[in-house]
Design a protein around this motif. Sequence first.
Motif, PDB file in Angstrom:
ATOM      1  N   LYS A 111       0.367  -1.112  -0.119  1.00 19.94           N
ATOM      2  CA  LYS A 111       0.522  -0.095   0.076  1.00 19.94           C
ATOM      3  C   LYS A 111       0.772   1.075  -0.158  1.00 19.94           C
ATOM      4  N   ASP A 112       1.865   0.987   0.498  1.00 14.92           N
ATOM      5  CA  ASP A 112       2.793   2.122   0.631  1.00 14.92           C
ATOM      6  C   ASP A 112       4.228   2.448  -0.619  1.00 14.92           C
ATOM      7  N   CYS A 113       4.100   1.226  -1.549  1.00 17.60           N
ATOM      8  CA  CYS A 113       5.389   1.144  -2.290  1.00 17.60           C
ATOM      9  C   CYS A 113       5.145   2.481  -3.591  1.00 17.60           C
ATOM     10  N   LYS A 114       6.007   2.991  -4.096  1.00 16.22           N
ATOM     11  CA  LYS A 114       5.830   3.945  -4.788  1.00 16.22           C
ATOM     12  C   LYS A 114       6.395   3.633  -5.955  1.00 16.22           C
ATOM     13  N   LYS A 115       7.124   2.309  -6.575  1.00 19.46           N
ATOM     14  CA  LYS A 115       7.235   1.627  -7.597  1.00 19.46           C
ATOM     15  C   LYS A 115       6.675   0.500  -8.798  1.00 19.46           C
ATOM     16  N   ALA A 116       5.853  -0.042  -6.817  1.00 19.82           N
ATOM     17  CA  ALA A 116       5.175  -1.083  -7.281  1.00 19.82           C
ATOM     18  C   ALA A 116       3.975  -1.330  -7.179  1.00 19.82           C
ATOM     19  N   LYS A 117       2.431  -2.098  -7.813  1.00 20.36           N
ATOM     20  CA  LYS A 117       1.681  -1.933  -7.476  1.00 20.36           C
ATOM     21  C   LYS A 117       0.568  -3.665  -7.183  1.00 20.36           C
ATOM     22  N   LEU A 118      -0.229  -3.845  -5.950  1.00 20.11           N
ATOM     23  CA  LEU A 118      -0.609  -4.769  -6.920  1.00 20.11           C
ATOM     24  C   LEU A 118      -2.033  -4.676  -7.017  1.00 20.11           C
ATOM     25  N   VAL A 119      -2.031  -5.805  -8.245  1.00 24.20           N
ATOM     26  CA  VAL A 119      -3.519  -6.085  -9.138  1.00 24.20           C
ATOM     27  C   VAL A 119      -3.989  -7.310  -9.534  1.00 24.20           C
ATOM     28  N   GLY A 120      -3.166  -8.174  -9.135  1.00 25.40           N
ATOM     29  CA  GLY A 120      -3.782  -9.275  -8.946  1.00 25.40           C
ATOM     30  C   GLY A 120      -3.229 -10.821  -7.817  1.00 25.40           C
ATOM     31  N   ALA A 121      -4.506 -11.305  -8.078  1.00 21.26           N
ATOM     32  CA  ALA A 121      -4.497 -12.303  -7.105  1.00 21.26           C
ATOM     33  C   ALA A 121      -4.424 -14.155  -7.124  1.00 21.26           C
ATOM     34  N   ILE A 122      -3.483 -15.278  -7.223  1.00 23.21           N
ATOM     35  CA  ILE A 122      -4.221 -16.240  -7.064  1.00 23.21           C
ATOM     36  C   ILE A 122      -4.549 -17.233  -6.232  1.00 23.21           C
ATOM     37  N   SER A 123      -5.337 -18.058  -6.021  1.00 26.13           N
ATOM     38  CA  SER A 123      -5.130 -19.052  -4.187  1.00 26.13           C
ATOM     39  C   SER A 123      -6.522 -19.700  -5.256  1.00 26.13           C
ATOM     40  N   GLY A 124      -6.869 -20.458  -5.024  1.00 28.19           N
ATOM     41  CA  GLY A 124      -7.255 -21.965  -4.449  1.00 28.19           C
ATOM     42  C   GLY A 124      -8.138 -21.688  -3.095  1.00 28.19           C
ATOM     43  N   THR A 125      -8.359 -21.015  -2.665  1.00 31.32           N
ATOM     44  CA  THR A 125     -10.013 -20.372  -1.421  1.00 31.32           C
ATOM     45  C   THR A 125     -10.744 -19.321  -2.329  1.00 31.32           C
ATOM     46  N   PRO A 126     -11.613 -19.497  -3.042  1.00 30.10           N
ATOM     47  CA  PRO A 126     -12.314 -18.255  -3.341  1.00 30.10           C
ATOM     48  C   PRO A 126     -12.927 -17.266  -2.387  1.00 30.10           C
ATOM     49  N   SER A 127     -12.797 -17.882  -1.435  1.00 29.36           N
ATOM     50  CA  SER A 127     -13.268 -17.253  -0.773  1.00 29.36           C
ATOM     51  C   SER A 127     -12.627 -15.613  -0.178  1.00 29.36           C
ATOM     52  N   LYS A 128     -11.024 -15.953   0.233  1.00 30.95           N
ATOM     53  CA  LYS A 128      -9.951 -15.057  -0.071  1.00 30.95           C
ATOM     54  C   LYS A 128     -10.057 -14.477  -1.606  1.00 30.95           C
ATOM     55  N   LEU A 129     -10.031 -15.085  -2.435  1.00 27.72           N
ATOM     56  CA  LEU A 129      -9.847 -14.155  -3.349  1.00 27.72           C
ATOM     57  C   LEU A 129     -11.343 -13.057  -3.471  1.00 27.72           C
ATOM     58  N   LYS A 130     -12.237 -13.195  -2.902  1.00 27.52           N
ATOM     59  CA  LYS A 130     -13.502 -12.072  -2.839  1.00 27.52           C
ATOM     60  C   LYS A 130     -13.067 -10.716  -1.928  1.00 27.52           C
ATOM     61  N   ASP A 131     -12.501 -11.973  -0.481  1.00 33.49           N
ATOM     62  CA  ASP A 131     -12.102 -10.799   0.234  1.00 33.49           C
ATOM     63  C   ASP A 131     -11.067  -9.598  -0.257  1.00 33.49           C
ATOM     64  N   TRP A 132     -10.226  -9.840  -0.941  1.00 32.74           N
ATOM     65  CA  TRP A 132      -9.009  -9.329  -1.067  1.00 32.74           C
ATOM     66  C   TRP A 132      -9.113  -8.475  -2.804  1.00 32.74           C
ATOM     67  N   GLN A 133     -10.024  -8.699  -3.228  1.00 30.37           N
ATOM     68  CA  GLN A 133     -11.428  -7.608  -4.267  1.00 30.37           C
ATOM     69  C   GLN A 133     -11.421  -6.817  -3.154  1.00 30.37           C
ATOM     70  N   GLY A 134     -12.361  -7.305  -2.665  1.00 30.28           N
ATOM     71  CA  GLY A 134     -12.448  -5.602  -1.757  1.00 30.28           C
ATOM     72  C   GLY A 134     -11.492  -5.056  -1.292  1.00 30.28           C
ATOM     73  N   LYS A 135     -10.750  -5.772  -0.501  1.00 31.74           N
ATOM     74  CA  LYS A 135      -9.967  -5.109   0.871  1.00 31.74           C
ATOM     75  C   LYS A 135      -8.846  -4.208   0.415  1.00 31.74           C
ATOM     76  N   TYR A 136      -8.237  -4.626  -1.482  1.00 29.55           N
ATOM     77  CA  TYR A 136      -7.255  -4.444  -1.717  1.00 29.55           C
ATOM     78  C   TYR A 136      -7.697  -3.775  -2.829  1.00 29.55           C
ATOM     79  N   GLY A 137      -8.744  -3.571  -3.829  1.00 30.31           N
ATOM     80  CA  GLY A 137      -9.374  -3.320  -5.213  1.00 30.31           C
ATOM     81  C   GLY A 137      -8.901  -3.932  -6.044  1.00 30.31           C
ATOM     82  N   ILE A 138      -8.652  -5.423  -6.440  1.00 29.72           N
ATOM     83  CA  ILE A 138      -8.511  -5.560  -6.973  1.00 29.72           C
ATOM     84  C   ILE A 138      -9.766  -5.695  -8.323  1.00 29.72           C
ATOM     85  N   PRO A 139      -9.404  -6.133  -9.035  1.00 28.87           N
ATOM     86  CA  PRO A 139     -10.551  -6.116 -10.506  1.00 28.87           C
ATOM     87  C   PRO A 139     -11.049  -7.630 -10.152  1.00 28.87           C
ATOM     88  N   GLU A 140     -11.877  -8.244  -9.963  1.00 28.34           N
ATOM     89  CA  GLU A 140     -12.478  -9.751 -10.423  1.00 28.34           C
ATOM     90  C   GLU A 140     -11.661 -10.539 -11.937  1.00 28.34           C
TER      91      GLU A 140
END
Length: 369
Positions: free
Chosen positions: A58-87
């Motif tokens: 969240k505090d990086c200047k040169k790197a940005k979190l844009v994606g997530a890979i997981s075997g747990t659907p609920s974690k992917l859903k949580d990360w979409q909301g928490k970190y603003g990751i597009p589905e």
Amino acid sequence: MNTRRNFLQQLAASALAIQLQPLTSLAKTPFLSYDGPMLRVAIMGLGSYGNRVAEAMKDCKKAKLVGAISGTPSKLKDWQGKYGIPEKNCYNYETYDQIKNNPEIDVVYITTPNALHHDQVIKVASLGKHVICEKPMALNAKEGQEMVDACKKAKVHLLVGYRMHFEAKTLEVIRMRNAGEFGKIMFFQGQCGFRIGDPTQWRLNKQLAGGGSLMDIGIYAINGSRYMVGEEPVWVTAQETKTDPVKFKEGVDETIQFQLGFPSGAVASCLSTYSMNNLDRFFLNGEKGFAEMQPSTGYGPIKGRTNKGELTQPHMTHQTVQMDAMAGIILEGQQPPVPVNGEEAVKDLKIIDAIYKATKTGEKVALKL
């Protein structure tokens, strides 16, 4: 709107960049006003460490979190909301080969259990994406070299999560050693350990972890001995102690003591354990001075002193600094003071292989890194 806290963090980052200027080109761009290329990152493995990296970014200047890979659907859903990751940038382990066609992802940061790294790194590389992999990079040196070769063939970067290679107090000790301020290095001690909890966790599963404490906390003493002494070891001896064979089953080491010898005559004495707390200490001794760090590799703040006094470099979240630095490596060809590439990780894996061999044979094992 910038808060006072954010401003102070940015100011500390800028001061740290200036302080490290003699050591690395990573600090050429002031962090207060960065408008260069952005490294777009997907994290694979949304466990505790994946979350730690995501929070730090969240505090990086040169790197940005844009994606997530997981075997747990609920974690992917949580990360979409928490970190603003597009589905559309979220994948499971059966579908992540589709990132090949996703131009919004530059690199995949793999934070899964050790045994999964080999196949996942090779697959991500085949998809044309750069790879950052947590340490230890693989279960053994053979696997590690296959990963390095695959990434070279695919013409992608393979970096490893050696966050201490960017930590300010650590870099100051390295600078002092390189400047000869400690004189000839004679001895290094690395103590790394904690009492591990849940006996069902993957770190105590031989198939997933590849071992025990050495494949987790012990990597810090192995890698630390190399960057603190400033040489590559040429031999190793090792002894294993196991007090709880129920919790630490066959192939899962509880405590290993190991010793390394270096070409200059310097020696290292190290401890890796899952059965003792209060062990996170590095000590470097030279003919003219010393450096002591405790805690030496925890998430911080690192504390240390040398014969010249206390180390006072400002603390910054390790993973934030690491990811900004890795963006500079991948996007701008910058070089860190201590390597963080796959070749660096293979050297550690060769030492791990030798340590396990030494515990079984009781003999001194020659190293050629």
